[in-house]
Design an enzyme around this catalytic site. Structure first.
Site, mmCIF file in Angstrom:
data_model
loop_
_atom_site.group_PDB
_atom_site.id
_atom_site.type_symbol
_atom_site.label_atom_id
_atom_site.label_comp_id
_atom_site.label_asym_id
_atom_site.label_seq_id
_atom_site.Cartn_x
_atom_site.Cartn_y
_atom_site.Cartn_z
ATOM 1 N N HIS A 1 -39.105 18.937 1.124
ATOM 2 C CA HIS A 1 -38.182 17.865 0.729
ATOM 3 C C HIS A 1 -36.728 18.213 1.033
ATOM 4 O O HIS A 1 -35.873 17.332 1.018
ATOM 5 C CB HIS A 1 -38.393 17.463 -0.742
ATOM 6 C CG HIS A 1 -37.781 18.361 -1.764
ATOM 7 N ND1 HIS A 1 -38.520 19.187 -2.555
ATOM 8 C CD2 HIS A 1 -36.497 18.533 -2.142
ATOM 9 C CE1 HIS A 1 -37.717 19.835 -3.380
ATOM 10 N NE2 HIS A 1 -36.476 19.452 -3.150
ATOM 11 N N ASP B 1 -45.361 19.986 -0.365
ATOM 12 C CA ASP B 1 -43.912 20.200 -0.276
ATOM 13 C C ASP B 1 -43.622 21.622 0.204
ATOM 14 O O ASP B 1 -43.213 22.487 -0.567
ATOM 15 C CB ASP B 1 -43.286 19.933 -1.658
ATOM 16 C CG ASP B 1 -41.773 19.821 -1.601
ATOM 17 O OD1 ASP B 1 -41.230 19.821 -0.479
ATOM 18 O OD2 ASP B 1 -41.149 19.737 -2.676
ATOM 19 N N GLY C 1 -31.108 22.288 -6.943
ATOM 20 C CA GLY C 1 -30.453 23.353 -6.185
ATOM 21 C C GLY C 1 -31.339 24.594 -6.066
ATOM 22 O O GLY C 1 -31.085 25.472 -5.259
ATOM 23 N N GLY D 1 -37.071 24.846 -3.083
ATOM 24 C CA GLY D 1 -37.375 25.663 -1.909
ATOM 25 C C GLY D 1 -37.407 27.142 -2.244
ATOM 26 O O GLY D 1 -37.892 27.950 -1.468
HETATM 27 N N1 ARG Z 1 -36.048 18.961 -6.447
HETATM 28 C C1 ARG Z 1 -35.099 19.853 -7.006
HETATM 29 C C2 ARG Z 1 -34.126 20.345 -5.949
HETATM 30 O O1 ARG Z 1 -33.986 19.673 -4.971
HETATM 31 C C3 ARG Z 1 -35.727 20.963 -7.792
HETATM 32 C C4 ARG Z 1 -36.237 20.467 -9.062
HETATM 33 C C5 ARG Z 1 -36.886 21.476 -9.885
HETATM 34 N N2 ARG Z 1 -36.962 20.905 -11.163
HETATM 35 C C6 ARG Z 1 -37.503 21.483 -12.211
HETATM 36 N N3 ARG Z 1 -37.391 20.869 -13.374
HETATM 37 N N4 ARG Z 1 -38.141 22.613 -12.122
HETATM 38 O O2 ARG Z 1 -33.399 21.286 -6.112
#
Ligand code: ARG
Length: 886
Positions: A686, A740, A832, A835
């Protein structure tokens, strides 16, 4: 050639009705409903008492004077004079209107009343200023006289509104008219102190308008030169029509303190011209709310018009709004207007007398809005100043909208936009809204109402000094380029619905897609996670009848081992080389490895044989006969380790030597990644999804930072590598976040050292048992909507059973996902961290990559654990794509 009198210093103040021709006498009467709480006498005819005239004797008085002397002139003189008149170029009389502020003079409420002695005294005291006003003006010789019409409270002192009358040959008049307002506004330094200190001077040519002279209380005859008469050219001229009744205007001076509403109303008007000079304290602006406006002739401006000016003189270039022929009335206000300063002039003119209430409005003082600014939030709105009132003229506002997180985009929806008079294709020259570099002033089509911009986004709104409109109202939202229905179900028509509404027996999607693939079981059966129905009696037996252990039940009695799904196992089934629990917990922690037939869950040695021991790789014990389980184990160590992520803590130097920060030019840190070999990184798919404005999929846009702990500008000791290519998993689904995962190949290989080490990739059979404590690391935000961390954060999280997690997340957790966290909340990865790695320490004291930060509802919320990409599901894909380099 015709000449004008030399002297321009008029010693006579035109304060009586029959004095200087600069202001003519006129009388009239009108019946007006008294404005409430007027500071000054509420009604008065506009006449010369409204102003003090200074300057040269006017040309008509000069003419009268000449005519008076006529009997004494010899005939030759008469002939010369006649010839002079016949040969002189055509000339015209015109006016400039202006305002100037005197910081060392102060405003008092008596000065709003032009009949008061204070008004007269103050005006007389300023005589000197106005007599010198045009001394260094290129056209000073054409100046006849000037008159002060009003005072208002200035930002620093006293604001004076005045007009100046000129008589000049037409070509000069044209030149003066054409000279830009800036030129006229030029500051002319005077000789005395008052003049030197004057400021905010503005002066404009006054367009010839029927009402202008009447409203200034001047004789309309003064507007015509002797050579040509508008009366002849324009038979509809107000002077030649029904209103030739002598004096025809009424004027009101009103003042509203902050918190007061002052009324303006017009009932059975008897005069053709009315004006209201509205004032509010300095630092405030005038808001005019028009409640009714009757008796209109649609589409026609000739019968009547209501105008609002951003000045106390009726200057064409200061019109905020004008209404002609609007058949409007009703319970809600017809119109709300705002001035840019603390004065407004409202004028009403019409040609036909009417009975009944024609116009009703009120005005109030509102604090001057500070427009623009910087915002950083997930969503919000931006509107023109005072929206939904008309925006003020002469204003510039700049906004910067920033998504609270890097990598997020801004979706802007134009809810309303009303800026330009009539839609035109020839650009936006007067008022405009610039969003991200594109100017808007016309209405926008439905399809272009929603736009996507990169963050930060700049907006600029400009309004010129005249004609304003309702303005604009925009809604913005920061969104992740991950998908349009993150963590929701996407219907065929693109609508998103919560996952809990899927298979709930109610069709929520218009196409019924949410109920299309739903298994239903007969009574006495249980629905397993794989969608199959099994008899309920299958609970609490040694082998779950649901292949995915999706059924639940409570098991009574003693068991040697209880699987997480409550299946009881006898001693003989534990460490027997056969996996009974779905999480393989019955075969974990066994000392003996059995060679066995290969299954999906068994570790396969390089020679094709399988061992029953769970997680035999790199544990320091040779389990495969070919020793392949202990090969390729130069990973997962922390040579330097001597010792937010939300609820986490600062990591020590070298604690997580496989942690990578993926950065983009202009945006800085966007995502995390994990070093898995000297050439390859693993991250989340993503992070590399393109948006309309940013090409995240372009490898050239990225830089990988390794061996870094503190994120500051500059490389800070980090090893930086460009990215050669990005391999996003082909089955990545942005709507469900399934698959992902992405592989990034570095342009040049890394050299490992104490601070830079690869992590171990688990075999596909590797099991990270429920309840195991693992660590997630990254520079993501320290709390929802918070700021990125400057120091690398670590947080310990426990592996959570997938079916438990699926209950919390409405079945959004696919078999390619893994949950980890703390059910009470408080500890989690966050925006943040995506990944980045979730790593667990295995028996051989080596760290293995269990997960990739992928998603979660909010961050660190109770019962909303972090969801990770389950790496073991991709071991084979990783080996294939990297051609065995990992
Ligand atoms: N999708 C998020 C990003 O782009 C990470 C989200 C992780 N969230 C969590 N509650 N563990 O950084």
């Amino acid at each position: 050639m015709r000449t004008l009198p030399n002297s321009k210093t008029c010693e006579v103040y035109c304060v009586s009705r029959h004095g200087n021709s600069c202001c003519s006498a006129a009388q009239g009467e009108g019946e007006l409903k008294e404005p409430t709480q007027s500071l000054s006498p509420p009604t008065k005819p506009v006449d010369q008492a409204d102003q003090v005239v200074v300057g040269a004797p006017g040309r008509s008085s000069w003419r009268r004077w000449m005519l008076g002397l006529l009997p004494f002139f010899p005939l030759t003189a008469i002939i010369a004079l006649t010839l002079h008149y016949l040969t002189s170029p055509p000339s015209s009389v015109f006016f400039l209107g202006g305002s100037v502020e005197f910081p060392n003079l102060s405003f008092s409420s008596e000065l709003t009343d032009s009949t008061s002695p204070q008004f007269r005294l103050q005006a007389q005291a300023l005589n000197h200023y106005f007599s010198e006003l045009y001394d260094s003006y290129p056209w000073s010789s054409y100046h006849l006289c000037s008159g002060i019409t009003a005072f208002s409270e200035g930002a620093k002192g006293l604001n004076v509104f005045y007009w100046s009358k000129f008589s000049a040959p037409d070509n000069v008049a044209m030149a003066m008219r054409r000279s830009s307002p800036d030129r006229l506004r030029r500051r002319l330094h005077g000789s005395n102190k008052v003049q030197r200190d004057s400021c905010n001077e503005q002066r404009y040519y006054m367009e010839q308008d029927d009402s202008m002279l009447h409203l200034l209380g001047l004789d309309p005859d003064d507007f015509e030169s002797e050579e040509k008469s508008d009366k002849i050219k324009n038979p509809n001229n107000i002077q030649s029509g029904k209103w030739q009744l002598g004096f025809q205007a009424m004027s009101f001076d009103l003042y509203a303190k902050y918190g007061n509403n002052r009324t303006l109303s017009l009932v059975s008007p008897k005069k053709p011209y009315y004006q209201w000079r509205l004032r509010v304290p300095s630092g405030h602006v005038v808001r005019l709310v028009i409640l009714t406006l009757h008796g209109a002739t649609p589409g026609s401006c000739t019968s009547h018009k209501l105008s609002a000016y951003d000045f106390l003189l009726p200057l064409q270039n200061k019109i905020i709004a004008r209404w002609c022929g609007l058949p409007v009335s009703g319970s809600s206000p017809v119109m709300k207007l705002t001035s840019s300063g603390n004065v407004m002039l409202v004028t009403f003119s019409f040609s036909r007398q009417r009975d009944g209430a024609i116009f009703k409005a009120y005005f109030q003082a509102i604090p001057k809005a500070v427009c623009g600014g910087s915002v950083s939030s997930w969503n919000g709105s931006i509107s023109s100043p005072y929206y939904p009132s008309y925006y003020p003229p002469n204003i510039d506002c700049t906004w910067t909208v920033q998504a609270p997180m890097p990598g997020y985009l801004i979706s802007m929806t134009i809810m309303t936009i009303d800026i330009q008079d009539s839609p035109s294709s020839d650009g936006c020259e007067k008022d405009w809204l610039d969003i991200g570099g594109a100017k808007l002033c016309n209405p926008v089509s439905d399809s272009s109402k929603k736009r996507v911009y990169s963050s930060p986004l700049s907006l600029h709104f400009h309004s010129d000094e005249s004609l304003t409109h309702k303005g604009f109202y925009l809604l913005y939202r920061a969104f992740s380029p991950e998908g349009t229905c993150p963590r929701q179900f996407r219907c065929g028509d693109g609508h998103c619905i919560p996952l809990r509404k899927v298979c709930d027996g109610i069709k929520d999607c218009s196409d019924g897609r949410d109920e299309a693939k739903c298994a239903s079981c007969r009574p006495g059966e249980v629905l397993c996670g794989n969608g199959q129905c099994k008899p309920q009696s299958s609970q609490c037996v040694s082998q779950s009848s649901c292949d995915d252990s999706g059924e639940e039940g409570t098991c009574a009695g003693k068991c040697y081992h209880v699987c997480p799904n409550k299946v009881c196992l006898p001693k003989s089934s534990v460490c027997d080389g056969v996996t009974d629990c779905k999480d393989r917990s019955d075969e974990l922690n066994c000392t003996r490895a059995y060679l066995k037939g290969c299954s999906l869950s068994s570790y396969k040695c390089a020679n094709g044989k399988c061992v029953s021991k769970v997680n035999p790789e790199c544990d320091g014990i040779k389990d495969c006969f070919d020793g392949s389980d202990e090969l390729r184990c130069g990973c997962g160590t922390r040579p330097r380790k001597r010792t937010k992520i939300v609820g986490g803590s600062d990591a020590g130097a070298g604690s997580w030597p496989w942690q990578v920060s993926l950065q983009m030019d202009h945006y800085g840190h966007v995502c995390g990644a994990t070093l898995v070999s000297n050439r390859w990184l693993i991250s989340a798919a993503h992070c590399f999804q393109d948006t309309d404005t940013i090409k995240y999929s372009d490898a050239r846009a990225w830089r990988a930072y390794m061996g870094m702990r503190v994120m500051t500008t500059g490389n800070n000791g980090a090893a930086i590598r460009p990215v050669r290519r990005i391999l996003v998993h082909p089955q990545y689904d942005q709507f469900t976040s399934d698959y992902d995962i992405a592989l990034l190949e570095l342009s040049t290989p890394m050299f490992f050292n104490d601070l830079v080490q690869p992590v171990c990739i688990p075999a596909s059979s590797h099991s990270f048992a429920t309840g195991t404590t693992c660590y997630v690391t990254g520079w993501g935000v320290l709390m929802e909507d918070g700021e990125l961390a400057t120091r690398l954060q670590e947080a310990s999280v426990k592996i959570i059973n997938r079916s438990t997690c699926n209950k919390l997340y409405d079945d959004a957790v696919t078999p390619r996902m893994l949950c980890a966290g703390n059910m009470q909340g408080g500890v989690d990865a966050c925006q943040g961290d995506s990944g980045g790695p979730l790593v667990c320490l295995e028996h051989g004291r080596k760290w293995f990559l269990a997960g990739i930060v992928s998603w979660g509802e909010g961050c660190a919320r109770q019962n909303r654990p972090g969801v990770y990409t389950q790496v073991v599901k991709f071991t084979d894909w990783i080996h294939q794509q990297t051609k065995g380099q990992v």
